[in-house]
Design a protein around this motif. Structure first.
Motif, short mmCIF file in Angstrom:
data_model
loop_
_atom_site.label_atom_id
_atom_site.label_comp_id
_atom_site.label_asym_id
_atom_site.label_seq_id
_atom_site.Cartn_x
_atom_site.Cartn_y
_atom_site.Cartn_z
N GLU A 165 0.66 -1.15 0.02
CA GLU A 165 -0.21 0.09 -0.21
C GLU A 165 0.75 1.30 -0.78
O GLU A 165 0.37 2.26 -0.86
N LYS A 166 1.72 0.92 0.87
CA LYS A 166 2.87 2.23 0.98
C LYS A 166 3.93 2.35 -0.52
O LYS A 166 4.26 3.26 -1.01
N LYS A 167 4.06 0.92 -0.80
CA LYS A 167 5.51 1.25 -1.85
C LYS A 167 4.83 1.84 -3.00
O LYS A 167 5.39 2.32 -3.90
N TYR A 168 3.77 0.85 -3.41
CA TYR A 168 2.94 1.93 -4.33
C TYR A 168 1.84 3.04 -4.96
O TYR A 168 1.23 2.55 -5.42
N SER A 169 1.81 3.33 -3.42
CA SER A 169 0.45 4.32 -2.81
C SER A 169 -1.06 3.58 -3.43
O SER A 169 -2.37 4.13 -4.28
N LEU A 170 -1.38 2.48 -3.42
CA LEU A 170 -2.35 2.03 -3.92
C LEU A 170 -3.79 1.78 -3.25
O LEU A 170 -3.60 1.90 -1.36
N ASP A 171 -4.78 1.87 -3.39
CA ASP A 171 -6.08 1.38 -2.73
C ASP A 171 -5.82 0.33 -1.20
O ASP A 171 -5.83 -0.13 -1.53
N ARG A 172 -6.15 0.69 -0.06
CA ARG A 172 -6.26 -0.12 0.76
C ARG A 172 -7.11 -1.75 -0.11
O ARG A 172 -6.81 -2.44 0.47
N ALA A 173 -8.02 -1.22 -0.22
CA ALA A 173 -9.16 -1.93 -0.79
C ALA A 173 -8.76 -2.97 -1.39
O ALA A 173 -8.59 -4.85 -1.61
N GLU A 199 6.91 -7.00 -12.36
CA GLU A 199 6.18 -7.40 -13.34
C GLU A 199 4.94 -5.94 -14.01
O GLU A 199 4.97 -5.70 -14.47
N SER A 200 4.31 -5.57 -12.75
CA SER A 200 3.14 -4.68 -12.91
C SER A 200 3.42 -3.85 -11.79
O SER A 200 1.32 -2.67 -12.31
N ASN A 201 4.15 -3.82 -10.83
CA ASN A 201 3.67 -2.71 -9.36
C ASN A 201 1.76 -2.88 -9.16
O ASN A 201 0.86 -2.12 -8.88
N PHE A 202 1.73 -4.26 -8.78
CA PHE A 202 0.47 -4.63 -8.93
C PHE A 202 -1.07 -3.59 -9.67
O PHE A 202 -2.05 -2.82 -8.51
N ASN A 203 -0.74 -3.23 -10.26
CA ASN A 203 -1.43 -2.33 -11.44
C ASN A 203 -2.63 -3.59 -12.85
O ASN A 203 -1.44 -3.57 -13.93
N PRO A 204 -3.36 -4.16 -12.63
CA PRO A 204 -4.46 -4.47 -13.65
C PRO A 204 -4.42 -4.81 -15.26
O PRO A 204 -4.52 -5.52 -15.77
N ASN A 205 -4.46 -2.79 -14.88
CA ASN A 205 -4.86 -2.42 -16.50
C ASN A 205 -2.91 -2.40 -16.65
O ASN A 205 -2.94 -2.16 -18.60
N THR A 206 -2.25 -2.92 -16.20
CA THR A 206 -0.97 -2.42 -17.23
C THR A 206 -1.24 -3.70 -18.52
O THR A 206 -0.80 -5.13 -18.32
#
Length: 329
Positions: free
Chosen positions: A179-187, A217-224
């Motif tokens: 969450e901190k590394k990639y500034s992701l939405d917590r949910a 691979e994707s930085n936890f971005n499913p749209n990559t």
């Protein structure tokens, strides 16, 4: 008049060898210059193509170039055609497992025992605690009918589940980290972490390894999506693995996390078994199967994996105490 003409012709004939020698000398002198210019052009082309292939947000970067430079060897042969290599390990009840019905879903339920269902191995019937329990109720067909063909004896022990992610405390620590590394939405990060743990049980592979691959691979971005055609959290080459998406409704479902992680996890497990080690499996996964090296891709994944292991182990040993007694959450 004719004598003068003959003299001129004779002088021209005498001058030709000297001109040829001068041309050869000039060509010899310019050869290093031409080589330098050609080398610079080649490097420039590779840099431009590498940047173009790096895609939007993928850490695999220019190594998508490997997926283009050796497509037949590292991609089509190893990934697509090569998946028949382990057919000798098919189980006796393969027929029933291949006919996956609509009820053949990932049925690992949070704090609930599951009933035995055809096509699911015992590991997929176990109780497992998840940070986001609702992901276990998503109706998605299992990919175990493919993953179970690969015997555990063929898998590098480093790629097997160490049960570090069986702890809610550790799952929460990993979610906090990303969450901190990639500034992701917590949910969303809780969903991805929980889905990965669930699918790792289904495929029988280490969830920490899968999380490390997704991160790189994707930085936890499913749209990559890369220009080479790799999509989703695990950057699976959709065109190469088209048939594996058939049971999920086709390639239009390729970027869905619950589908992309399943297909990617199975492919990674297969490549680890085929390549003989975790590092070689990662090299195959990035598409550099027959290249001299993968440019550090395996090192990136292993470093991320070790970072998560260290994080989980630290959390496990840092227990709260009261009057000398452990307080466990």
């Amino acid at each position: 008049m004719s004598k003068c003409l003959l003299n001129n012709l004779s002088e021209m004939q005498d001058a030709q060898p000297a001109m040829l020698a001068a041309k050869q000398l000039l060509a010899h002198a310019m050869a290093p210059v031409y080589r330098v210019i050609n080398g610079l052009l080649v490097v420039t082309v590779f840099m431009v193509v590498g940047l173009w292939l790096s895609g939007n947000g993928t850490n695999a970067g220019a190594f998508d170039l490997a997926r283009i430079l050796v497509p037949d060897e590292a991609r089509h042969i190893v990934w697509s055609n090569g998946f028949s290599m382990l057919d000798q390990y098919k189980s006796a009840n393969e027929g029933s497992s291949l006919s996956a019905s609509n009820s053949d879903i990932a049925s690992v339920i949070y704090h609930k025992s599951t009933s035995a269902s055809a096509g699911l191995a015992s590991a997929k019937k176990q109780t497992v605690a998840l940070l986001m329990p609702s992901v276990a109720q998503v109706q998605v067909k299992s990919i175990s009918h493919l993953a179970d063909r690969i015997p555990t004896s063929k898998i590098d022990p480093q790629a097997l589940d160490s049960n570090l992610m069986g702890s809610i405390q550790n799952q929460r620590a990993v979610a906090d980290f990303y969450e901190k590394k990639y500034s992701l939405d917590r949910a969303k990060i809780e969903e991805y972490v929980s889905s990965t743990i669930l699918i790792a049980k289904e495929v029988n592979i280490d969830p920490v390894l899968l999380l490390a691959v997704i991160s790189v691979e994707s930085n936890f971005n499913p749209n990559t999506k890369s220009h080479a055609g790799a999509e989703g959290l695990m950057q699976v080459m959709t065109s190469v693995h088209r048939e594996k998406y058939a049971i999920y409704g086709g390639t239009q479902e390729a970027i869905k996390p619950e589908v992309n992680i399943r297909v990617g996890a199975y492919i990674l497990k297969y490549l680890i078994a085929t390549a003989g080690s975790l590092r070689n499996g990662l090299k195959f996964y990035v598409g550099a199967a027959n290249a001299e090296d993968d440019g550090g891709y395996a090192d990136k994944v292993m470093a991320e994996r070790n970072r998560l292991i260290g994080l989980c182990q630290t959390r496990s040993t840092n227990r709260l105490t009261l009057n000398g007694k452990d307080l466990r959450s």
